[in-house]
Design an enzyme around this catalytic site. Structure first.
Site, mmCIF file in Angstrom:
data_model
loop_
_atom_site.group_PDB
_atom_site.id
_atom_site.type_symbol
_atom_site.label_atom_id
_atom_site.label_comp_id
_atom_site.label_asym_id
_atom_site.label_seq_id
_atom_site.Cartn_x
_atom_site.Cartn_y
_atom_site.Cartn_z
ATOM 1 N N ASP A 32 7.093 -8.698 -15.087
ATOM 2 C CA ASP A 32 6.148 -9.520 -14.331
ATOM 3 C C ASP A 32 6.355 -10.936 -14.856
ATOM 4 O OD1 ASP A 32 3.208 -8.608 -12.784
ATOM 5 O OD2 ASP A 32 3.478 -10.711 -13.358
ATOM 6 N N ASP A 49 10.611 -14.236 -13.536
ATOM 7 C CA ASP A 49 10.092 -14.710 -12.251
ATOM 8 C C ASP A 49 11.024 -14.226 -11.153
ATOM 9 O OD1 ASP A 49 9.368 -16.219 -9.957
ATOM 10 O OD2 ASP A 49 8.470 -17.746 -11.259
ATOM 11 N N LEU A 50 10.455 -13.589 -10.143
ATOM 12 C CA LEU A 50 11.271 -13.053 -9.037
ATOM 13 C C LEU A 50 12.097 -14.146 -8.361
ATOM 14 C CD1 LEU A 50 8.471 -10.837 -7.489
ATOM 15 C CD2 LEU A 50 10.625 -9.945 -8.399
ATOM 16 N N GLY A 70 6.094 -6.400 -7.459
ATOM 17 C CA GLY A 70 5.851 -7.805 -7.767
ATOM 18 C C GLY A 70 5.821 -8.667 -6.518
ATOM 19 N N GLY A 71 4.996 -9.690 -6.561
ATOM 20 C CA GLY A 71 4.943 -10.634 -5.454
ATOM 21 C C GLY A 71 3.532 -11.057 -5.138
ATOM 22 N N HIS A 111 -0.325 -4.608 6.397
ATOM 23 C CA HIS A 111 -0.418 -5.897 7.090
ATOM 24 C C HIS A 111 0.866 -6.266 7.837
ATOM 25 C CE1 HIS A 111 -4.459 -6.570 5.792
ATOM 26 N NE2 HIS A 111 -4.109 -6.236 4.567
ATOM 27 N N TYR A 134 1.632 -13.176 4.946
ATOM 28 C CA TYR A 134 1.831 -12.070 3.987
ATOM 29 C C TYR A 134 2.455 -10.860 4.690
ATOM 30 C CZ TYR A 134 0.388 -8.029 1.174
ATOM 31 O OH TYR A 134 0.356 -6.839 0.481
ATOM 32 N N LYS A 138 6.221 -8.914 4.351
ATOM 33 C CA LYS A 138 6.444 -7.488 4.118
ATOM 34 C C LYS A 138 7.429 -6.934 5.152
ATOM 35 C CE LYS A 138 4.011 -7.018 0.454
ATOM 36 N NZ LYS A 138 4.658 -6.673 -0.821
ATOM 37 N N ARG A 172 -13.149 1.082 7.058
ATOM 38 C CA ARG A 172 -11.715 0.874 7.345
ATOM 39 C C ARG A 172 -10.849 1.635 6.344
ATOM 40 N NH1 ARG A 172 -8.328 -3.234 5.298
ATOM 41 N NH2 ARG A 172 -6.345 -3.264 6.406
HETATM 42 N N1 LIG Z 1 -3.386 -3.092 -3.666
HETATM 43 C C1 LIG Z 1 -3.153 -2.518 -2.477
HETATM 44 O O1 LIG Z 1 -3.938 -1.680 -1.999
HETATM 45 C C2 LIG Z 1 -1.903 -2.886 -1.716
HETATM 46 C C3 LIG Z 1 -1.836 -2.586 -0.346
HETATM 47 C C4 LIG Z 1 -0.664 -2.886 0.344
HETATM 48 C C5 LIG Z 1 0.430 -3.426 -0.332
HETATM 49 N N2 LIG Z 1 0.323 -3.732 -1.658
HETATM 50 C C6 LIG Z 1 1.492 -4.331 -2.332
HETATM 51 O O2 LIG Z 1 1.699 -3.686 -3.572
HETATM 52 C C7 LIG Z 1 2.167 -4.620 -4.540
HETATM 53 C C8 LIG Z 1 1.246 -4.614 -5.760
HETATM 54 O O3 LIG Z 1 -0.069 -4.940 -5.326
HETATM 55 P P1 LIG Z 1 -1.234 -5.243 -6.363
HETATM 56 O O4 LIG Z 1 -2.507 -4.950 -5.666
HETATM 57 O O5 LIG Z 1 -0.945 -4.617 -7.677
HETATM 58 O O6 LIG Z 1 -1.082 -6.836 -6.475
HETATM 59 P P2 LIG Z 1 -1.360 -7.774 -7.731
HETATM 60 O O7 LIG Z 1 -1.526 -9.165 -7.216
HETATM 61 O O8 LIG Z 1 -2.436 -7.209 -8.588
HETATM 62 O O9 LIG Z 1 0.022 -7.687 -8.536
HETATM 63 C C9 LIG Z 1 1.167 -8.398 -8.154
HETATM 64 C C10 LIG Z 1 1.895 -8.846 -9.421
HETATM 65 O O10 LIG Z 1 3.058 -9.573 -9.042
HETATM 66 C C11 LIG Z 1 3.218 -10.628 -9.975
HETATM 67 N N3 LIG Z 1 3.990 -11.712 -9.351
HETATM 68 C C12 LIG Z 1 3.601 -12.530 -8.329
HETATM 69 N N4 LIG Z 1 4.550 -13.426 -8.067
HETATM 70 C C13 LIG Z 1 5.558 -13.189 -8.961
HETATM 71 C C14 LIG Z 1 6.806 -13.803 -9.190
HETATM 72 N N5 LIG Z 1 7.224 -14.852 -8.471
HETATM 73 N N6 LIG Z 1 7.586 -13.299 -10.176
HETATM 74 C C15 LIG Z 1 7.178 -12.253 -10.915
HETATM 75 N N7 LIG Z 1 5.997 -11.633 -10.750
HETATM 76 C C16 LIG Z 1 5.200 -12.096 -9.774
HETATM 77 C C17 LIG Z 1 1.814 -11.080 -10.333
HETATM 78 O O11 LIG Z 1 1.794 -11.731 -11.600
HETATM 79 C C18 LIG Z 1 1.054 -9.764 -10.324
HETATM 80 O O12 LIG Z 1 0.931 -9.206 -11.618
HETATM 81 C C19 LIG Z 1 2.231 -5.977 -3.857
HETATM 82 O O13 LIG Z 1 3.558 -6.182 -3.420
HETATM 83 C C20 LIG Z 1 1.305 -5.801 -2.664
HETATM 84 O O14 LIG Z 1 1.688 -6.643 -1.601
HETATM 85 C C21 LIG Z 1 -0.819 -3.493 -2.352
#
Ligand SMILES: NC(=O)c1ccc[n+]([C@@H]2O[C@H](COP(=O)([O-])OP(=O)(O)OC[C@H]3O[C@@H](n4cnc5c(N)ncnc54)[C@H](O)[C@@H]3O)[C@@H](O)[C@H]2O)c1
Length: 270
Positions: A32, A49-50, A70-71, A111, A134, A138, A172
């Site tokens: 991360d 960093d990604l 990540g993202g 989404h 967003y 995806k 939902r």
């Molecule tokens: N939480 C959900 O229910 C849900 C639903 C649909 C999709 N997602 C997807 O699942 C993944 C994880 O979701 P989450 O809820 O844990 O999100 P989150 O925001 O808690 O975690 C995302 C992590 O990515 C890291 N990150 C962001 N930009 C970065 C970069 N440039 N380089 C390195 N690290 C980076 C952040 O520091 C963070 O720790 C995401 O891709 C999200 O889009 C989550």
């Protein structure tokens, strides 16, 4: 799978997956740009960093499979989405190709299809209808995964996650919820199924109110253990006092669809 990397390991899902995949593979690497809370001495963490291609190429050395969480995980400015989810996502797949990584499981999202109305029943062959930048990112990630699978032989699974939580928190979410253990099962199929080329699956539990046909996941052996309906009373109670939102309540993506909405009028009968 000898060595598995989790990106986004400091995030909400990453924190759960750190626990649920512990001991499953001989080596689990966490990454991360932020250091995860409560990192233990037994865990291996590499900050990256990604958006930094050189860092991603180094990170994926010796990695057999990636769970790419990540993202940017919600709507944001184009610049933020672009760096994390467009540039960053492409870097991840390109670093996987360079290093001969065999599998990538990509955390896609509901989404990517959020502008389908809630009365629609859709499968993974329906066209994407993103409800936000967003969601667009995806859909991009899915397309990159498909390209790397077909052109370079990477095995890729895109999981369109609905919403992960201990239980569904509102009406939902009764349609789109996935439990942590069901998501773990899907992730393991994505990393381990011997015949995987490129698949899109819905990241949902066994939900009676689901809008999505999850036959592709079923075909790969997914047998969800949890049902959103078991938490119905709790989820519906959360609706009490909530102000209706004609746009958010109409579309599958929910309230994110209403942000800045100036699309077609919502049909009256809804
Ligand atoms: N939480 C959900 O229910 C849900 C639903 C649909 C999709 N997602 C997807 O699942 C993944 C994880 O979701 P989450 O809820 O844990 O999100 P989150 O925001 O808690 O975690 C995302 C992590 O990515 C890291 N990150 C962001 N930009 C970065 C970069 N440039 N380089 C390195 N690290 C980076 C952040 O520091 C963070 O720790 C995401 O891709 C999200 O889009 C989550």
């Amino acid at each position: 799978m000898e060595t598995v990397l989790i990106t986004g390991a400091a995030g909400g899902i990453g924190g759960r997956m750190r626990q649920l995949l512990k001991g499953v593979y001989p080596r689990l690497i966490l990454s991360d740009r932020e250091t995860p809370k409560n990192l233990t001495n037994e865990e291996e963490f590499i900050a990256a960093d990604l958006a930094d291609m050189a860092a991603m190429t180094n990170l994926l050395q010796g990695v057999d499979g990636v769970l790419h969480l990540g993202g940017q995980a919600m709507e944001a400015s184009w610049d933020i989405i672009h760096q994390a989810n467009i540039v960053g996502c492409h870097n991840l797949f390109e670093a996987a190709r360079i290093n001969g990584t065999r599998r990538v499981v990509f955390a896609s999202s509901n989404h990517a299809i959020g502008f389908y109305p809630r009365h629609a029943r859709i499968g993974v062959d329906h066209k994407v209808r993103p409800d936000s930048l967003y969601g667009v990112s995806k859909a991009f990630g899915e397309a990159v995964g498909s390209y790397y699978a077909d052109n370079f032989g990477l095995g890729v699974m895109a999981i369109r996650i609905g919403n992960i939580d201990d239980h569904p928190v509102d009406e939902r979410r009764l349609s789109i919820w996935i439990s942590p253990r069901d998501l773990t099962q899907l992730v393991r199929i994505g990393l381990e199924h011997p015949d995987l080329v490129y698949e899109v699956v819905w990241g949902i539990s066994d939900n009676a109110r689901s809008w999505w046909d999850n036959e592709a996941a079923r075909r790969l052996g997914y047998r969800p253990q949890d049902k959103a309906e078991d938490h119905r009373d709790h989820a519906l109670a959360a609706e009490t006092g909530r102000a209706p939102n004609s746009v958010g309540d109409y579309y599958q993506g929910g309230d994110i669809c209403a942000e800045g909405y100036s699309g077609r009028p919502i049909p009256e009968e809804s």
